[in-house]
Write an enzyme that holds these catalytic residues in place. Structure first.
Site, PDB file in Angstrom:
ATOM      1  N   GLY A 185       6.301  20.585  -6.523  1.00  0.00           N
ATOM      2  CA  GLY A 185       6.816  19.553  -5.612  1.00  0.00           C
ATOM      3  C   GLY A 185       7.964  18.836  -6.285  1.00  0.00           C
ATOM      4  O   GLY A 185       7.750  18.000  -7.144  1.00  0.00           O
ATOM      5  N   LYS A 191      -4.486   2.309  -8.162  1.00  0.00           N
ATOM      6  CA  LYS A 191      -3.190   2.350  -7.484  1.00  0.00           C
ATOM      7  C   LYS A 191      -3.339   1.886  -6.026  1.00  0.00           C
ATOM      8  O   LYS A 191      -2.470   1.201  -5.483  1.00  0.00           O
ATOM      9  CB  LYS A 191      -2.621   3.764  -7.521  1.00  0.00           C
ATOM     10  CG  LYS A 191      -1.342   3.980  -6.712  1.00  0.00           C
ATOM     11  CD  LYS A 191      -0.253   2.989  -7.078  1.00  0.00           C
ATOM     12  CE  LYS A 191       1.102   3.353  -6.520  1.00  0.00           C
ATOM     13  NZ  LYS A 191       1.155   3.885  -5.185  1.00  0.00           N
ATOM     14  N   GLU A 211       0.283  -5.378  -3.003  1.00  0.00           N
ATOM     15  CA  GLU A 211       1.713  -5.330  -2.652  1.00  0.00           C
ATOM     16  C   GLU A 211       1.935  -5.761  -1.203  1.00  0.00           C
ATOM     17  O   GLU A 211       2.830  -6.547  -0.907  1.00  0.00           O
ATOM     18  CB  GLU A 211       2.197  -3.894  -2.875  1.00  0.00           C
ATOM     19  CG  GLU A 211       3.607  -3.590  -2.453  1.00  0.00           C
ATOM     20  CD  GLU A 211       3.856  -2.078  -2.472  1.00  0.00           C
ATOM     21  OE1 GLU A 211       3.469  -1.408  -3.456  1.00  0.00           O
ATOM     22  OE2 GLU A 211       4.401  -1.548  -1.492  1.00  0.00           O
TER      23      GLU A 211
END
Lengths: 324, 324, 324, 324
Positions: free
Chosen positions: B7, B189, B196
């Site tokens: 990728g 994460k 966030e």
């Protein structure tokens, strides 16, 4: 230039110190003579009363009031207004409600006394880092006081420049702005604090989720035993959520990840509340800022009446007994 | 050391570039031969198929999968698992759901293939600033891969040290952590992204309140005409709300304070949703993180069914006609 | 007994009608002579001016003001206060802010004029069902007016008695309460409306979730094609969520389950806002009531500035383009 | 017709009683032989084991499982599926997760056993008032069971008809609906409970605001000493917020307005959580329903980690000490 300071607590005292270090002179007054003496020892001129304070200042005078918001500041501004003369300036550097600023400026205007409101962020760190200031007042007065603001502000420092700001007001990059007429400074500072609450609560909820990732509510094999302090630290390096508040969080967690010394009773100053009142007045949705304030309200209650009512209803329709 | 990368989009490509610059070697594969060719030109070894990719790697192999989360990553991990041998490592560096990581690690374990999940923050800025990484996997494997993580991470840089961290895991200060077993990296994460969203929404609401401070809903004499761009800029200097997101905000507002080029249609990746699912599973209140996600949902609707129902009820009890 | 009514809109007119039907007499005034004429035809005594209105009433006078809250009500109360005499009563039956009631009562007190605030719920249905009333004022005055309140109230009707209320104030069961001194009536009514917003939004969100249960966001095989109207109807029968608002919802959905005639622009009166201001002043968490109000604010915006700012930040850190 | 009931707790037992009273017959089984004996005494046929239960039922069999959701229900359905034959029906009348229903129906389909999920509201009141039922399953099966549902449902009763429903499915007015295929019944019931939480929290917050109207946080002269019980009672009569939940609230407050017997620890069943998961999956904003659930989570914590983190941050930036 010369500045008079009324209120020599941590904030007022350090502002005087930063000004003295920057080559300005200061006349200082406080109810506590020892606080006055301490700053006289550092180079300021002391005054034993508000009257002497006003007499000692050179005309046109500039008097910065750095006192708790509310009655104390209000009383001092009123008394000072009576003692001062046309072209003098009263600065309220505390956390006053912006509508009080608007009213006071209008009350002092007939006498020719100018009123400037300065919202400051940076707190205990200001002496060293400089004060981030949001200023309200008429343009001539704010311009006249510029040497003071320039010295107090952090300056452009080592923070990377924002691309595209060329040709815009340079004061913002130095850490202070003339936000608008009287009241505008405290209005902007008020919203700043509203945002601050929201940011803090976002971190708080996220770390709470991390902390509970080993909860026995979770299926076995899907629990983690995370090092919360390391997580706060790693996010300081290149992550999207890095911030000064995160730096502080990492510091707190480095000491004790379980925060056992904290009871979790969280106070709030008026500014978070006023921010919501402003949002409501403006018809602006503010779910995050509201939730952040309400979390603090809730932190101060042991068992809320609302919760008891829920229990009572549950008993009513289902015969549920409280499990505790 | 050698890393295989599957990728070669912006993220995968830049990770390879940062590794090559750091003295590592890379074998690369992508469905798009041009993407492979581009990196070969920069020093990587190309592969024309997944099979060739696996054959080209030295055993024990390390294959980093950097593909869109969901079916594409899943399919690639399964296929790769079939081709690899005991002691090889599959790294999923995308945004997979942590429960998928836990499952995949269990599926690969009988064959001796190790599974490592790496959550990365820093996005397009990672090549330059380094990648902030949260890593899940067994300790031996994560330790074996340390040279790669060390190169990819931002390093300790010029950011002030957190007081009190002496003697704790140094990797956190370099910008990467071994969060726990498989799944832990993406779990951390995920919560990072939940936070966030909350931070972004706190700023968004605050700036919305500032923007509406000249609303005609407000009494005359209590309106302000604020310079939003200057406010964002000044808060970058010494204020409590300074952050990287605020830096970005200041940049956006320097260009066009009215943000007229944005429609306000706000997408969300899965991670904000999963964070709420985790909060619900753990019984952790998350009003701010929820409100942040819901604001995005709402931004994508023109007139919600919920709102129509409110109008219908209002008509029912009060004969209210919609005012528009 | 005799009541004077100022403001003969739907509410004021129907209150007069219900009083006439209950054997009371009424003197009526409205800026619109046709509205006066209509009620004269039904048995009231008309007045062509406020002065004539006051002259026509028997002392001690009782004047019910039923006008839009704000300047119109304020001006009328002030003018009426000037025309009335000691022991007369002014009733504000509109939706005034309770702090205005407190102030007005204090302003009228020196002259001996009594001020009573009446919050009413029931709207257009009141003529038939009776008005649910929350009354603020001094006890003597509220007692004196009891015949009027008793007639206007729904009465005990067929609603099952609440167990355990024996020996408590019977007026509550008849549909009206003396809540406390001036302002208390509108305070209670204000919170009533705050709750109303919360209830409405709870239904709205729930039905929105039902409506979207056939969303293509959901995995195939996990979608439903629900009959929303039947669901509202079935919940009216024995379920925990049965309520009058649900009755109205069922009615609206029986007509058009898709609510296509509604744009979803949802107005709000001041009371939801004041309820939040009160919660903030009292330090009471009110996430649900806030979210309900904010949903209405949001319903009136096409693309919010907050949303645009989110898009701008997303572009800043990730290069995300808006998907639309 | 004949129904088999497994699980003779309050819900299961009363359903059998209502069916027997309605002329149906019942075969009953429970782990507790006394529960079986009690219903045998009221006319049911008892079974001493699941095997005997199945043998005793006439084919095609109908077995209603009324057990705690989760492992117990799952195990029973699996075992029952093994014992039953083509054209038999298993009804899950508990509070199962709708995705489990979808899966179970698919697992039983090859054998020809039909699976029907029935969400019921009405709880302890169902024996007397009837059960409000939301049913999922294939049309033939649901139609075949109609005599049972008709008897269990409240019937049209004295509740006013909803205008405009002429010609629509009459079952909704009788208190039960066929919501859709397997899973649809519990899906609708799940959202029902989500709404229920929202409604309860709206009342809870409103009454909390009323209760705190005498807070010393408020300025003197703007406090009220309200009778909360009377307020709940008066709103039952003609107000917009009248509902069954309000009836229960009035009952609870009639006993003790201060609710001193309640600790305020509020449990939640899975359905409120699943409702949010569904909202998130469907991209539907659900601030009110979320806040309602989170309030319950928060009610069960003494001092949340989130709150402690706020305190720690406050100490970090401002040197604030917790005030308690």
């Amino acid at each position: 230039m010369q500045l008079g300071m009324i209120g020599l607590g941590r904030m007022g005292g350090n502002i005087v110190r930063r000004l003295l270090a920057g080559g300005h002179t200061a006349v200082v007054f406080d109810q506590n003579p020892e606080a006055v003496a301490a700053l006289v020892a550092e180079g300021a001129t002391g005054a034993a009363s508000l009257e002497e304070f006003v007499r000692t200042l050179d005309a046109p005078r500039t008097a910065w009031v750095m006192l708790p918001a509310g009655e104390i500041t209000e009383g001092t501004v009123v008394k000072l207004g009576g003692l001062m003369a046309a072209d003098d300036v009263i600065i309220d550097g505390g956390n006053s409600f912006y509508k009080d600023d608007i009213r006071r400026a209008a009350e002092l205007r007939p006498k020719g006394v100018h009123y400037v409101d300065v919202g400051t962020s940076g707190g205990v760190w200001g002496l060293e880092r400089g004060y981030c200031m949001m200023i309200g007042g008429d343009t001539d007065t704010v311009t006249r006081l510029d040497p003071i603001f320039e010295t107090l502000a952090p300056g452009i420092g080592t923070i990377p420049r924002t691309p595209g700001r060329e040709g815009r007001d340079a004061r913002a990059e130095a850490g202070y702005i003339h936000a608008g007429p009287s009241g505008a400074g405290h209005f902007v500072k008020m919203v700043h604090n509203g945002i601050e609450y929201g940011l803090m609560q976002a971190y708080a909820e996220g770390f709470d989720i991390l902390k509970h990732s080993n909860s026995t509510d979770l299926p076995e094999g899907q629990r983690f035993d995370l090092n919360i302090g390391d997580i706060a630290e790693v996010w300081r390096r290149g992550s999207v959520v890095s911030s000064w508040l995160l730096d502080l969080t990492a510091g707190a967690l480095a000491g004790d990840e379980n925060l056992t010394n904290f009871s979790g009773f969280v106070a709030d100053s008026g500014e978070g509340r006023w921010t919501l009142n402003a949002a409501i007045e403006e018809s602006v949705p503010a779910n995050v800022l509201s939730a952040a304030l309400y979390a603090r309200f809730r932190s101060r209650e042991d068992a809320s009446y609302a919760d008891k009512l829920l229990s009572a209803m549950r008993k009513g329709f289902g015969g549920h007994q409280e499990p505790k």
